[in-house]
Scaffold this motif. Structure first.
Motif, PDB file in Angstrom:
ATOM      1  N   ASN A 165       0.853  -1.194   0.000  1.00 13.04           N
ATOM      2  CA  ASN A 165       0.000   0.000   0.000  1.00 13.04           C
ATOM      3  C   ASN A 165       0.895   1.253   0.000  1.00 13.04           C
ATOM      4  OD1 ASN A 165       0.962  -0.156   2.623  1.00 13.04           O
ATOM      5  ND2 ASN A 165      -1.032  -0.116   3.596  1.00 13.04           N
ATOM      6  N   HIS A 166       0.458   2.289   0.676  1.00 11.55           N
ATOM      7  CA  HIS A 166       1.262   3.531   0.687  1.00 11.55           C
ATOM      8  C   HIS A 166       2.442   3.424   1.667  1.00 11.55           C
ATOM      9  CE1 HIS A 166      -1.731   3.535   3.817  1.00 11.55           C
ATOM     10  NE2 HIS A 166      -1.040   4.447   4.476  1.00 11.55           N
ATOM     11  N   ARG A 167       2.430   2.413   2.545  1.00  6.79           N
ATOM     12  CA  ARG A 167       3.459   2.302   3.605  1.00  6.79           C
ATOM     13  C   ARG A 167       4.231   0.996   3.366  1.00  6.79           C
ATOM     14  NH1 ARG A 167       3.179   5.267   7.938  1.00  6.79           N
ATOM     15  NH2 ARG A 167       0.939   5.631   7.848  1.00  6.79           N
ATOM     16  N   SER A 168       4.918   0.919   2.235  1.00  7.23           N
ATOM     17  CA  SER A 168       5.383  -0.405   1.801  1.00  7.23           C
ATOM     18  C   SER A 168       6.891  -0.598   1.693  1.00  7.23           C
ATOM     19  CB  SER A 168       4.724  -0.761   0.462  1.00  7.23           C
ATOM     20  OG  SER A 168       3.514  -1.431   0.694  1.00  7.23           O
ATOM     21  N   THR A 211       0.295   0.987  -4.117  1.00  8.17           N
ATOM     22  CA  THR A 211      -0.246   2.294  -4.523  1.00  8.17           C
ATOM     23  C   THR A 211      -0.843   2.980  -3.301  1.00  8.17           C
ATOM     24  OG1 THR A 211      -2.564   1.773  -4.908  1.00  8.17           O
ATOM     25  CG2 THR A 211      -1.061   1.268  -6.708  1.00  8.17           C
ATOM     26  N   PRO A 212      -0.953   4.310  -3.354  1.00 12.16           N
ATOM     27  CA  PRO A 212      -1.530   5.019  -2.198  1.00 12.16           C
ATOM     28  C   PRO A 212      -3.055   5.061  -2.188  1.00 12.16           C
ATOM     29  CG  PRO A 212      -0.637   6.585  -3.769  1.00 12.16           C
ATOM     30  CD  PRO A 212      -0.361   5.222  -4.326  1.00 12.16           C
ATOM     31  N   ILE A 213      -3.698   4.501  -3.203  1.00 15.51           N
ATOM     32  CA  ILE A 213      -5.169   4.464  -3.178  1.00 15.51           C
ATOM     33  C   ILE A 213      -5.541   3.414  -2.136  1.00 15.51           C
ATOM     34  CG2 ILE A 213      -7.295   4.091  -4.515  1.00 15.51           C
ATOM     35  CD1 ILE A 213      -5.511   6.408  -5.549  1.00 15.51           C
ATOM     36  N   ILE A 214      -6.156   3.860  -1.071  1.00 19.67           N
ATOM     37  CA  ILE A 214      -6.415   2.936   0.036  1.00 19.67           C
ATOM     38  C   ILE A 214      -7.273   1.757  -0.435  1.00 19.67           C
ATOM     39  CG2 ILE A 214      -7.443   2.719   2.354  1.00 19.67           C
ATOM     40  CD1 ILE A 214      -4.789   4.370   2.101  1.00 19.67           C
ATOM     41  N   ALA A 215      -6.793   0.569  -0.170  1.00 17.05           N
ATOM     42  CA  ALA A 215      -7.417  -0.709  -0.589  1.00 17.05           C
ATOM     43  C   ALA A 215      -7.315  -0.946  -2.092  1.00 17.05           C
ATOM     44  CB  ALA A 215      -8.881  -0.822  -0.144  1.00 17.05           C
ATOM     45  N   PHE A 266      -2.473  -4.368   3.867  1.00 20.83           N
ATOM     46  CA  PHE A 266      -3.224  -3.100   3.910  1.00 20.83           C
ATOM     47  C   PHE A 266      -3.449  -2.708   5.357  1.00 20.83           C
ATOM     48  CE2 PHE A 266      -5.965  -6.759   3.256  1.00 20.83           C
ATOM     49  CZ  PHE A 266      -6.838  -6.682   4.323  1.00 20.83           C
ATOM     50  N   GLY A 267      -3.864  -1.465   5.553  1.00 20.51           N
ATOM     51  CA  GLY A 267      -4.062  -0.967   6.909  1.00 20.51           C
ATOM     52  C   GLY A 267      -5.490  -1.130   7.391  1.00 20.51           C
ATOM     53  N   ASP A 268      -5.719  -0.793   8.648  1.00 17.11           N
ATOM     54  CA  ASP A 268      -7.074  -0.857   9.207  1.00 17.11           C
ATOM     55  C   ASP A 268      -8.025   0.059   8.433  1.00 17.11           C
ATOM     56  OD1 ASP A 268      -4.975   0.562  11.180  1.00 17.11           O
ATOM     57  OD2 ASP A 268      -6.687   1.880  10.875  1.00 17.11           O
ATOM     58  N   GLY A 269      -7.488   1.206   7.974  1.00 15.89           N
ATOM     59  CA  GLY A 269      -8.311   2.177   7.242  1.00 15.89           C
ATOM     60  C   GLY A 269      -8.909   1.555   5.989  1.00 15.89           C
ATOM     61  N   ALA A 270      -8.168   0.647   5.368  1.00 20.94           N
ATOM     62  CA  ALA A 270      -8.631   0.023   4.122  1.00 20.94           C
ATOM     63  C   ALA A 270      -9.872  -0.827   4.345  1.00 20.94           C
ATOM     64  CB  ALA A 270      -7.515  -0.831   3.531  1.00 20.94           C
ATOM     65  N   THR A 271     -10.059  -1.293   5.577  1.00 24.36           N
ATOM     66  CA  THR A 271     -11.188  -2.196   5.815  1.00 24.36           C
ATOM     67  C   THR A 271     -12.522  -1.445   5.869  1.00 24.36           C
ATOM     68  OG1 THR A 271     -11.041  -2.136   8.223  1.00 24.36           O
ATOM     69  CG2 THR A 271      -9.709  -3.787   7.101  1.00 24.36           C
ATOM     70  N   ALA A 272     -12.459  -0.116   5.779  1.00 25.75           N
ATOM     71  CA  ALA A 272     -13.707   0.657   5.702  1.00 25.75           C
ATOM     72  C   ALA A 272     -14.086   0.917   4.249  1.00 25.75           C
ATOM     73  CB  ALA A 272     -13.552   1.978   6.454  1.00 25.75           C
ATOM     74  N   GLU A 273     -13.266   0.434   3.320  1.00 22.67           N
ATOM     75  CA  GLU A 273     -13.535   0.648   1.889  1.00 22.67           C
ATOM     76  C   GLU A 273     -14.414  -0.479   1.349  1.00 22.67           C
ATOM     77  OE1 GLU A 273     -12.528   3.207  -0.033  1.00 22.67           O
ATOM     78  OE2 GLU A 273     -11.408   4.189   1.567  1.00 22.67           O
ATOM     79  N   GLY A 274     -15.337  -0.136   0.454  1.00 20.40           N
ATOM     80  CA  GLY A 274     -16.287  -1.119  -0.091  1.00 20.40           C
ATOM     81  C   GLY A 274     -15.625  -2.262  -0.825  1.00 20.40           C
ATOM     82  N   ASN A 294      -3.237  -3.500  11.654  1.00 20.80           N
ATOM     83  CA  ASN A 294      -4.060  -2.585  12.452  1.00 20.80           C
ATOM     84  C   ASN A 294      -3.172  -1.791  13.404  1.00 20.80           C
ATOM     85  OD1 ASN A 294      -5.869  -1.231  13.999  1.00 20.80           O
ATOM     86  ND2 ASN A 294      -6.990  -3.039  14.729  1.00 20.80           N
ATOM     87  N   ASN A 295      -2.852  -0.562  12.977  1.00 16.15           N
ATOM     88  CA  ASN A 295      -2.032   0.302  13.843  1.00 16.15           C
ATOM     89  C   ASN A 295      -2.906   1.325  14.583  1.00 16.15           C
ATOM     90  OD1 ASN A 295      -2.580   2.212  11.905  1.00 16.15           O
ATOM     91  ND2 ASN A 295      -0.521   2.239  11.024  1.00 16.15           N
ATOM     92  N   LEU A 296      -4.187   1.030  14.627  1.00 14.93           N
ATOM     93  CA  LEU A 296      -5.183   1.766  15.431  1.00 14.93           C
ATOM     94  C   LEU A 296      -5.600   3.126  14.888  1.00 14.93           C
ATOM     95  CD1 LEU A 296      -3.764   0.982  19.015  1.00 14.93           C
ATOM     96  CD2 LEU A 296      -5.260  -0.426  17.612  1.00 14.93           C
ATOM     97  N   TYR A 297      -4.940   3.586  13.831  1.00 13.58           N
ATOM     98  CA  TYR A 297      -5.276   4.909  13.273  1.00 13.58           C
ATOM     99  C   TYR A 297      -5.244   4.867  11.751  1.00 13.58           C
ATOM    100  CZ  TYR A 297      -4.561   6.629  17.971  1.00 13.58           C
ATOM    101  OH  TYR A 297      -4.667   6.816  19.315  1.00 13.58           O
ATOM    102  N   ALA A 298      -6.120   5.673  11.140  1.00 11.32           N
ATOM    103  CA  ALA A 298      -6.035   5.919   9.704  1.00 11.32           C
ATOM    104  C   ALA A 298      -5.782   7.424   9.589  1.00 11.32           C
ATOM    105  CB  ALA A 298      -7.326   5.528   9.010  1.00 11.32           C
ATOM    106  N   THR A 299      -4.648   7.791   9.074  1.00  4.87           N
ATOM    107  CA  THR A 299      -4.092   9.151   9.216  1.00  4.87           C
ATOM    108  C   THR A 299      -4.194   9.567  10.686  1.00  4.87           C
ATOM    109  OG1 THR A 299      -6.112  10.221   8.421  1.00  4.87           O
ATOM    110  CG2 THR A 299      -4.371   9.909   6.817  1.00  4.87           C
ATOM    111  N   HIS A 300      -5.123  10.482  11.007  1.00  6.68           N
ATOM    112  CA  HIS A 300      -5.216  10.917  12.406  1.00  6.68           C
ATOM    113  C   HIS A 300      -6.508  10.488  13.062  1.00  6.68           C
ATOM    114  CE1 HIS A 300      -2.530  13.482  10.149  1.00  6.68           C
ATOM    115  NE2 HIS A 300      -1.749  13.192  11.144  1.00  6.68           N
ATOM    116  N   GLY A 302       5.083   9.582  12.540  1.00  9.16           N
ATOM    117  CA  GLY A 302       3.839  10.199  12.082  1.00  9.16           C
ATOM    118  C   GLY A 302       3.203   9.441  10.928  1.00  9.16           C
ATOM    119  N   HIS A 303       2.020   9.879  10.552  1.00  6.68           N
ATOM    120  CA  HIS A 303       1.349   9.213   9.434  1.00  6.68           C
ATOM    121  C   HIS A 303       2.209   9.301   8.171  1.00  6.68           C
ATOM    122  CE1 HIS A 303      -1.468   8.004   6.412  1.00  6.68           C
ATOM    123  NE2 HIS A 303      -1.325   9.168   5.809  1.00  6.68           N
ATOM    124  N   VAL A 304       2.707  10.498   7.912  1.00  8.40           N
ATOM    125  CA  VAL A 304       3.582  10.656   6.741  1.00  8.40           C
ATOM    126  C   VAL A 304       4.800  11.482   7.155  1.00  8.40           C
ATOM    127  CG1 VAL A 304       2.208  12.606   5.837  1.00  8.40           C
ATOM    128  CG2 VAL A 304       3.732  11.395   4.309  1.00  8.40           C
TER     129      VAL A 304
END
Ligand SMILES: Cc1ncc(C[n+]2csc(CCOP(=O)(O)OP(=O)(O)O)c2C)c(N)n1
Length: 329
Positions: free
Chosen positions: A67-70, A116-120, A146-154, A176-182, A245-247
């Protein structure tokens, strides 16, 4: 972690890979802050055990998507440190020929089929790859990080459904790092027990400690054995924490420090640092001592410095060739 059933060389390899990822990223901080590195860098610091433990359970010919953190996923999958450094420096010697930067890493030789940085965004690509492997009757699998944030994507639900329906050889790894950005996951997910999501589709799914590299390896190995018996997809939610930080090195998204994580929480997770944890374990088992640790750091730092020098001396892509390799004809 107690006494080990694994060989010294295997355990040291896990430790060294985590350390290499950590030191590689730490070496980016100065050039990020000075502006020499232009690409946004999402550092993996603190989460190294996930990439290293999972990739240690794969075969060389298996595939991975990030993903974006690879940076860590790529290096753990057998990616080339020089090629990654050059990519981050935007040079033509980079694994994506300097067109991608930190967030668009691809290297077919390493079986790393894309980040890629497109989440999921890479999750359905990984499903497609798994489908191809099944059609071609290859005894390989695809892992998608992928991150925890990706699991909110359809698209994640579609990926679960399709891969479960067709019993595809795919391992979903949620970091799961407990945060998606902030945003804490409690504000973005109706149920923060992410590992429950794929169970609805009949996918074997567990939650595990993502800061213990041996546990990560064992959990991944177990799931991979299932997948290779044609049992269909599997999912692991690894609990972990990013130490930066996130980025970038700190949370400097809009030019001010925006990390909302409580300092106490950060302190608690610092004590669970996967590299320190493994170091302690190796010392306890007499596989490592202070002088070996020092030598290790020196050896890895030297390799990183050589990669930096190589990248700094490498050319940028030619202006008139910027679109070359970008589109598939
Ligand atoms: C489809 C999409 N929506 C929003 C964004 C903006 N964005 C970039 S990173 C990020 C958070 C991702 O969080 P997570 O998946 O948990 O990964 P982490 O950064 O925590 O490793 C978001 C929302 C994006 N890149 N793509």
């Amino acid at each position: 972690m107690t006494k080990s059933k694994y060989s010294k060389s295997f355990l040291l390899k896990l430790y060294q890979q985590m350390l290499e990822i950590r030191l590689f990223e730490e070496s980016l901080i100065e050039p990020i802050l000075s502006g020499e590195i232009k690409t946004p860098c999402h550092l993996y610091t603190g989460e190294e055990a996930v990439a290293v433990g999972v990739c240690a359970a794969l075969n060389k010919k298996d595939y991975a998507f990030g993903n974006h953190r690879s940076h860590g996923h790529y290096l753990a999958k057998g990616g080339d440190l020089k090629a990654l450094m050059s990519e981050i420096f935007g040079k033509s010697t980079g694994c994506s020929r300097g067109r991608g930067g930190s967030m668009h890493i691809i290297d077919k030789k390493a079986g790393f089929l894309g980040a890629t940085p497109i989440i999921a965004g890479t999750v359905p690509l990984a499903v497609g790859t798994a489908l191809a492997l099944k059609i071609k009757k290859k005894n390989r699998l695809t892992v998608t990080f992928f991150g925890d944030g990706a699991t909110a994507e359809g698209v994640i639900s579609e990926a679960f459904n399709f891969s479960a329906l067709h019993k595809l050889p795919i391992l979903f790894i949620c970091e799961n790092n407990l945060y998606a950005t902030h945003m804490p996951i409690t504000e973005s997910l109706a149920n923060p027990k992410i590992y429950l999501q794929p169970k609805t589709y009949g996918i074997k799914s567990v939650r595990a400690d993502g800061n213990d590299v041996i546990k990560v390896f064992e959990t991944a190995k177990k799931m991979i054995t299932q997948i290779k018996k044609h049992k269909g997809p599997a999912f692991i939610e690894f609990l972990t924490y990013r130490m930066r930080g996130h980025v970038g090195p700190d949370d400097n998204i809009q030019g001010t420090h925006t990390d909302i994580r409580k300092s106490r929480e950060i302190e608690v997770w610092k004590k669970r640092d996967p590299i320190k944890k493994m170091e302690k374990f190796l010392i306890k088992n007499k596989f490592l001592d202070q002088s070996k640790i020092k030598k290790n750091y020196q050896k890895i730092n030297k390799k990183i410095e050589q990669a930096k020098t190589f990248s700094r001396h490498s050319p940028y892509p030619k202006k008139n060739e910027l679109l070359k390799y970008v589109f598939k004809k």
